[in-house]
Structures are given as C-alpha cells and as structure tokens.
Design a protein around this motif. Structure first.
Motif, PDB file in Angstrom:
ATOM      1  N   ALA A   1       0.838  -1.201   0.000  1.00 41.74           N
ATOM      2  CA  ALA A   1       0.000   0.000   0.000  1.00 41.74           C
ATOM      3  C   ALA A   1       0.873   1.251   0.000  1.00 41.74           C
ATOM      4  O   ALA A   1       0.602   2.223  -0.726  1.00 41.74           O
ATOM      5  N   THR A   2       1.915   1.242   0.811  1.00 41.07           N
ATOM      6  CA  THR A   2       2.823   2.386   0.885  1.00 41.07           C
ATOM      7  C   THR A   2       3.478   2.638  -0.462  1.00 41.07           C
ATOM      8  O   THR A   2       3.570   3.786  -0.935  1.00 41.07           O
ATOM      9  N   TYR A   3       3.923   1.570  -1.093  1.00 38.70           N
ATOM     10  CA  TYR A   3       4.596   1.681  -2.389  1.00 38.70           C
ATOM     11  C   TYR A   3       3.690   2.316  -3.438  1.00 38.70           C
ATOM     12  O   TYR A   3       4.094   3.233  -4.153  1.00 38.70           O
ATOM     13  N   TYR A   4       2.459   1.848  -3.532  1.00 38.20           N
ATOM     14  CA  TYR A   4       1.587   2.349  -4.596  1.00 38.20           C
ATOM     15  C   TYR A   4       1.046   3.744  -4.319  1.00 38.20           C
ATOM     16  O   TYR A   4       0.739   4.484  -5.253  1.00 38.20           O
ATOM     17  N   VAL A   5       0.938   4.135  -3.069  1.00 40.09           N
ATOM     18  CA  VAL A   5       0.595   5.533  -2.782  1.00 40.09           C
ATOM     19  C   VAL A   5       1.720   6.458  -3.248  1.00 40.09           C
ATOM     20  O   VAL A   5       1.502   7.451  -3.953  1.00 40.09           O
ATOM     21  N   LEU A   6       2.957   6.129  -2.874  1.00 38.96           N
ATOM     22  CA  LEU A   6       4.080   7.012  -3.179  1.00 38.96           C
ATOM     23  C   LEU A   6       4.446   7.008  -4.656  1.00 38.96           C
ATOM     24  O   LEU A   6       4.705   8.059  -5.251  1.00 38.96           O
ATOM     25  N   THR A   7       4.492   5.835  -5.272  1.00 36.52           N
ATOM     26  CA  THR A   7       4.914   5.788  -6.678  1.00 36.52           C
ATOM     27  C   THR A   7       3.883   6.405  -7.607  1.00 36.52           C
ATOM     28  O   THR A   7       4.244   7.074  -8.578  1.00 36.52           O
ATOM     29  N   THR A   8       2.594   6.212  -7.329  1.00 38.94           N
ATOM     30  CA  THR A   8       1.598   6.825  -8.200  1.00 38.94           C
ATOM     31  C   THR A   8       1.589   8.349  -8.032  1.00 38.94           C
ATOM     32  O   THR A   8       1.389   9.081  -9.004  1.00 38.94           O
ATOM     33  N   ALA A   9       1.826   8.817  -6.812  1.00 38.36           N
ATOM     34  CA  ALA A   9       1.908  10.261  -6.593  1.00 38.36           C
ATOM     35  C   ALA A   9       3.072  10.863  -7.383  1.00 38.36           C
ATOM     36  O   ALA A   9       2.926  11.893  -8.056  1.00 38.36           O
TER      37      ALA A   9
ATOM     38  N   VAL B   1      -4.233  11.026  -4.491  1.00 40.88           N
ATOM     39  CA  VAL B   1      -3.582  11.055  -3.177  1.00 40.88           C
ATOM     40  C   VAL B   1      -2.849  12.370  -2.926  1.00 40.88           C
ATOM     41  O   VAL B   1      -2.540  12.696  -1.779  1.00 40.88           O
ATOM     42  N   LEU B   2      -2.579  13.141  -3.989  1.00 40.54           N
ATOM     43  CA  LEU B   2      -1.931  14.446  -3.825  1.00 40.54           C
ATOM     44  C   LEU B   2      -2.934  15.597  -3.728  1.00 40.54           C
ATOM     45  O   LEU B   2      -2.545  16.738  -3.501  1.00 40.54           O
TER      46      LEU B   2
ATOM     47  N   TYR C   1      -2.954  10.344   3.016  1.00 36.59           N
ATOM     48  CA  TYR C   1      -2.329   9.274   2.244  1.00 36.59           C
ATOM     49  C   TYR C   1      -0.843   9.503   2.014  1.00 36.59           C
ATOM     50  O   TYR C   1       0.004   8.729   2.471  1.00 36.59           O
ATOM     51  N   TYR C   2      -0.486  10.560   1.299  1.00 35.36           N
ATOM     52  CA  TYR C   2       0.906  10.740   0.878  1.00 35.36           C
ATOM     53  C   TYR C   2       1.839  10.958   2.061  1.00 35.36           C
ATOM     54  O   TYR C   2       2.865  10.282   2.190  1.00 35.36           O
TER      55      TYR C   2
ATOM     56  N   ARG D   1       7.269   4.676   5.107  1.00 26.93           N
ATOM     57  CA  ARG D   1       8.483   4.333   4.353  1.00 26.93           C
ATOM     58  C   ARG D   1       9.712   4.411   5.255  1.00 26.93           C
ATOM     59  O   ARG D   1      10.595   3.542   5.200  1.00 26.93           O
ATOM     60  N   THR D   2       9.783   5.428   6.075  1.00 29.51           N
ATOM     61  CA  THR D   2      10.902   5.568   7.005  1.00 29.51           C
ATOM     62  C   THR D   2      10.929   4.403   7.996  1.00 29.51           C
ATOM     63  O   THR D   2      11.996   3.862   8.318  1.00 29.51           O
ATOM     64  N   LEU D   3       9.769   3.987   8.474  1.00 31.20           N
ATOM     65  CA  LEU D   3       9.700   2.874   9.414  1.00 31.20           C
ATOM     66  C   LEU D   3      10.131   1.566   8.753  1.00 31.20           C
ATOM     67  O   LEU D   3      10.800   0.734   9.387  1.00 31.20           O
ATOM     68  N   ILE D   4       9.770   1.381   7.485  1.00 30.87           N
ATOM     69  CA  ILE D   4      10.181   0.172   6.764  1.00 30.87           C
ATOM     70  C   ILE D   4      11.700   0.148   6.607  1.00 30.87           C
ATOM     71  O   ILE D   4      12.343  -0.900   6.775  1.00 30.87           O
ATOM     72  N   ARG D   5      12.283   1.290   6.319  1.00 31.61           N
ATOM     73  CA  ARG D   5      13.744   1.370   6.218  1.00 31.61           C
ATOM     74  C   ARG D   5      14.396   0.990   7.547  1.00 31.61           C
ATOM     75  O   ARG D   5      15.400   0.259   7.572  1.00 31.61           O
TER      76      ARG D   5
END
Length: 284
Positions: free
Chosen positions: A108-116, A168-169, A177-178, A185-189
């Motif tokens: 979910a995180t990936y598709y929010v950020l990449t589509t934005a 999302v923007l 969302y964004y 994303r920071t938490l996943i890192r």
C-alpha cells in the motif's frame, strides 16, 4: 538513469536482466558509479563485482524474515525456497531468523508514493513540451489538445497510476495518504536496518504465488499489484536486490508444473557484492 523517462523519482533505478549472475555483475560494473548527467548517482568507488561474485559464502549469515513465509505463500514455493536455504547452509552459511514487521503495509505504501510521483513526473507530457501530440480539429482548445494527447500517448495502466497519484496528492487527501505513506516508508527502512544488524543478506521468495500466463491478470490490476508484495519493500528502503531462479522447478502435481520459482536476495545499502556472492552460490 540518465536518458530514462522518470516514473517515481525517489524509487527509479536501472535493473539489468541477465542470463547469469556473472553477466549481471559485468553489467552492474558498467552502470555503477558517478554520472555527471545524473545528480542522484552515487559518488562511490565501483568494486570489481565479477571477482566478488566468485567468493565463497562460508561464514555469511542468511536472514530468513518470518513475514515472507506466512499464510498466503504457495506451499510448493515454500518447499523449494527451504531447499535453497539448505543448499546455502551446506556451503557454510548460517541461517538466522529475523523480522520485518511492516511487510504487510509495504504494498500500500509503495503504490501511494509511486503513483503520486508518477502523476507529478508525467504531467510534463502534454503534447506541447514533451511526448506525443495528437491531431485535433481546427479551433480545438488547449484543453482538448492536452486531453487527446495524453489519452492517446498513455496506456491504460499508466493512466490508472496517474489518476491514483493525482487523487492522493489532492487537497484533503495529501495528509491522509501521501504524508502518512512517507512516514511508513521511514519505518520500513528502519525495519531493514534492524534486520541487517543480525544478518548479511536476506533470502525470500520473489512472489507468493506461481507464475501466471502473460496477460492473465490484465483485467485485475489489484491481483497484479499484490504479486509485488515481496519485492516492493526493497524499493521503499532503497536497498539492492537480486532475483535468481531456484535450482528446482514447480513439481508435476502443481497447476504451474515445470515453471521456475524466483529466489529474492536483499542486502544492505551498497552491498551488491554480497548479493552476487550468494546469487552465484545458488546458481552453481
């Protein structure tokens, strides 16, 4: 990445496809290093990846993240991946169980950020500054030209991602969302940083299900997106990854009998040499 169309700038990188790990090492050595035309390229020395890929793996710690082996993983794939872990252990590697607790929200995180980011990057392709220009009737408005050019120039999947990203923007949804996805994303890192404190490389399946026929899920974009569940976390964390085929194929009793299974390897930042070492061990 100079010369490529930007999709999602904070994710984009070039990933070579090669017949062997040694070929991938040669390609990576040619691609890696500073590029005056790409301000996002790393200013670091480029190792001899081909030499590194031939080093033995004895003593390496192979991390096995529990979340990648949970419910939803095809039992046949689980069996094949376990066999590959056994092969590495027989060559002197040590298996270590680790946890990546936010794996479930990675997709979910990936598709929010990449589509934005796609929505922002592809806005320039309007038929005037960049990209395809449609033929419109005399007297057509500028909006008509934009609409026709983008409708003809972008495929269905690209349009879908632009629409999702624009949503999302938009006002009222940016924070919901964004901004929230950036925090996740920071938490996943940080999850990966914690895991790599206990291992040198992670080994996971590349997909939770067997390969499907080309075009089989074109009318089900959600199924296509979910097939990325094991691979997108690497892009979110910005770490290098390598996928190699398992030594065994799916058994004759499986619906996808005879098809290959991908083994994914993930390493800490700028540790591609370790990836290639383990990939070569799996290939040999």
């Amino acid at each position: 990445r100079f010369g490529l169309v930007a999709f999602a700038s904070s994710f984009d990188c070039v990933g070579p496809l090669a017949a062997t790990v040694d070929d991938a090492a040669l390609l990576l050595r040619a691609m890696a290093g500073a590029d005056a035309n790409d301000m996002t390229s790393a200013r670091l020395p480029v190792p001899d990846y081909a030499a590194a890929s031939n080093a033995p793996i004895a003593g390496l710690r192979i991390g096995v993240p529990t979340e990648y082996y949970a419910d939803g993983l095809d039992p046949a794939i689980r069996s094949i991946v376990n066999a590959e872990l056994g092969r590495l252990e027989a060559q002197g590697a040590t298996l270590v169980t680790v946890s990546l607790p936010r794996t479930e929200v990675g997709i979910a995180t990936y598709y929010v950020l990449t589509t934005a980011e796609a929505s922002s990057n592809l806005a320039r392709y309007d038929g005037i500054r960049y990209g395809h220009r449609a033929s419109v009737p005399a007297g057509a408005s500028l909006d008509d030209l934009y609409t026709a050019s983008r409708s003809e120039g972008f495929g269905v999947e690209v349009q879908r991602r632009i629409l999702l990203g624009t949503y999302v923007l938009s006002a009222g949804y940016y924070d919901a969302y964004y901004e929230k996805a950036q925090r996740v994303r920071t938490l996943i890192r940080r999850d990966f940083e914690a895991a790599f404190a206990h291992c040198d490389v992670l080994l996971t399946p590349a997909t939770p299900t067997a390969p499907f026929r080309a075009g089989a899920n074109l009318n089900d974009p959600l199924a296509m997106y979910l097939s990325d569940v094991y691979t997108v976390s690497a892009n979110l964390a910005g770490i290098p990854g390598l996928v190699v085929p398992a030594s065994k194929r799916l058994p004759t009793t499986h619906d996808a009998a005879g098809l290959p299974v991908g083994i994914q390897l993930l390493a800490p930042w700028f540790n591609e040499s370790t990836l290639l070492r383990v990939g070569r061990a799996l290939e040999g």
